[in-house]
Design a protein around this motif. Structure first.
Motif, short mmCIF file in Angstrom:
data_model
loop_
_atom_site.label_atom_id
_atom_site.label_comp_id
_atom_site.label_asym_id
_atom_site.label_seq_id
_atom_site.Cartn_x
_atom_site.Cartn_y
_atom_site.Cartn_z
N ASP A 8 0.82 -1.22 0.00
CA ASP A 8 0.00 0.00 0.00
C ASP A 8 0.85 1.27 0.00
O ASP A 8 0.40 2.32 0.40
CB ASP A 8 -0.94 0.01 1.21
N LYS A 9 2.08 1.17 -0.50
CA LYS A 9 2.98 2.33 -0.50
C LYS A 9 2.80 3.16 -1.76
O LYS A 9 2.44 2.66 -2.83
CB LYS A 9 4.44 1.88 -0.40
N VAL A 10 3.05 4.47 -1.61
CA VAL A 10 2.94 5.43 -2.71
C VAL A 10 4.19 6.31 -2.69
O VAL A 10 4.61 6.76 -1.63
CB VAL A 10 1.68 6.32 -2.54
N VAL A 11 4.78 6.55 -3.85
CA VAL A 11 5.92 7.47 -3.96
C VAL A 11 5.40 8.79 -4.49
O VAL A 11 4.69 8.83 -5.50
CB VAL A 11 7.01 6.90 -4.91
N VAL A 12 5.74 9.89 -3.79
CA VAL A 12 5.29 11.22 -4.19
C VAL A 12 6.47 12.16 -4.30
O VAL A 12 7.52 11.94 -3.68
CB VAL A 12 4.24 11.80 -3.20
N GLU A 13 6.29 13.19 -5.10
CA GLU A 13 7.28 14.26 -5.24
C GLU A 13 6.60 15.56 -4.86
O GLU A 13 5.50 15.85 -5.34
CB GLU A 13 7.78 14.32 -6.68
N ALA A 14 7.24 16.32 -4.00
CA ALA A 14 6.66 17.57 -3.51
C ALA A 14 6.52 18.58 -4.65
O ALA A 14 7.37 18.67 -5.53
CB ALA A 14 7.53 18.17 -2.42
N VAL A 15 5.42 19.32 -4.62
CA VAL A 15 5.19 20.41 -5.56
C VAL A 15 5.86 21.64 -4.97
O VAL A 15 5.53 22.04 -3.85
CB VAL A 15 3.68 20.66 -5.77
N THR A 16 6.82 22.20 -5.68
CA THR A 16 7.52 23.36 -5.15
C THR A 16 6.71 24.62 -5.40
O THR A 16 6.22 24.86 -6.49
CB THR A 16 8.91 23.53 -5.80
N VAL A 17 6.55 25.38 -4.34
CA VAL A 17 5.79 26.62 -4.39
C VAL A 17 6.65 27.71 -3.77
O VAL A 17 7.17 27.54 -2.67
CB VAL A 17 4.46 26.49 -3.59
N GLU A 18 6.81 28.82 -4.48
CA GLU A 18 7.53 29.94 -3.89
C GLU A 18 6.64 30.57 -2.83
O GLU A 18 5.49 30.89 -3.09
CB GLU A 18 7.88 30.99 -4.94
N GLU A 19 7.17 30.70 -1.64
CA GLU A 19 6.39 31.28 -0.57
C GLU A 19 6.85 32.72 -0.36
O GLU A 19 8.03 32.99 -0.24
CB GLU A 19 6.56 30.47 0.72
N LYS A 20 5.89 33.60 -0.32
CA LYS A 20 6.16 35.03 -0.18
C LYS A 20 5.57 35.51 1.14
O LYS A 20 4.44 35.19 1.48
CB LYS A 20 5.50 35.76 -1.35
N THR A 21 6.35 36.27 1.89
CA THR A 21 5.87 36.81 3.16
C THR A 21 4.94 37.98 2.89
O THR A 21 4.86 38.49 1.77
CB THR A 21 7.05 37.28 4.03
N LYS A 22 4.25 38.42 3.94
CA LYS A 22 3.34 39.55 3.80
C LYS A 22 4.07 40.81 3.37
O LYS A 22 3.50 41.68 2.71
CB LYS A 22 2.61 39.80 5.12
N SER A 23 5.34 40.93 3.75
CA SER A 23 6.11 42.13 3.39
C SER A 23 6.74 42.02 2.00
O SER A 23 7.40 42.95 1.55
CB SER A 23 7.19 42.39 4.44
#
Length: 94
Positions: A8-23
């Motif tokens: 029941d194993k699954v291999v996944v790759e993270a989706v890269t998202v640029e994270e921007k601060t409020k400033s």
């Protein structure tokens, strides 16, 4: 790369998202939390585990939401992947 997860194993790759601060500053990936949205790269066959039939609900290419600290991280050919149980996948994201 040819990864074949078992049971029941699954291999996944993270989706890269640029994270921007409020400033307006962009955070490098090393300063961000572990991503929870991933793309399924490989899926195990399912089968009978602990006396219960496990039917795989995800397929390769699905975008999924994973439990925050689930699975085991590993690298293949310089790319980072996570292998986890199907039960650690919380939802399929459209």
């Amino acid at each position: 790369m040819n990864i074949k997860p078992l049971f029941d194993k699954v291999v996944v790759e993270a989706v890269t998202v640029e994270e921007k601060t409020k400033s307006g500053f962009f955070l490098p990936s090393s300063a961000q939390e572990k991503p929870q949205v991933c793309v399924v790269v490989a899926v195990g066959p399912g089968g009978v585990l602990d006396g219960k039939e496990v039917v795989m609900q995800v397929k390769e290419g699905d975008k999924v939401l994973c439990a925050k600290y689930a699975g085991t991280d590993f690298k293949v050919d310089g790319k980072e992947f996570t292998i986890l149980k199907q039960s650690d996948i919380l939802a399929i994201v459209d």
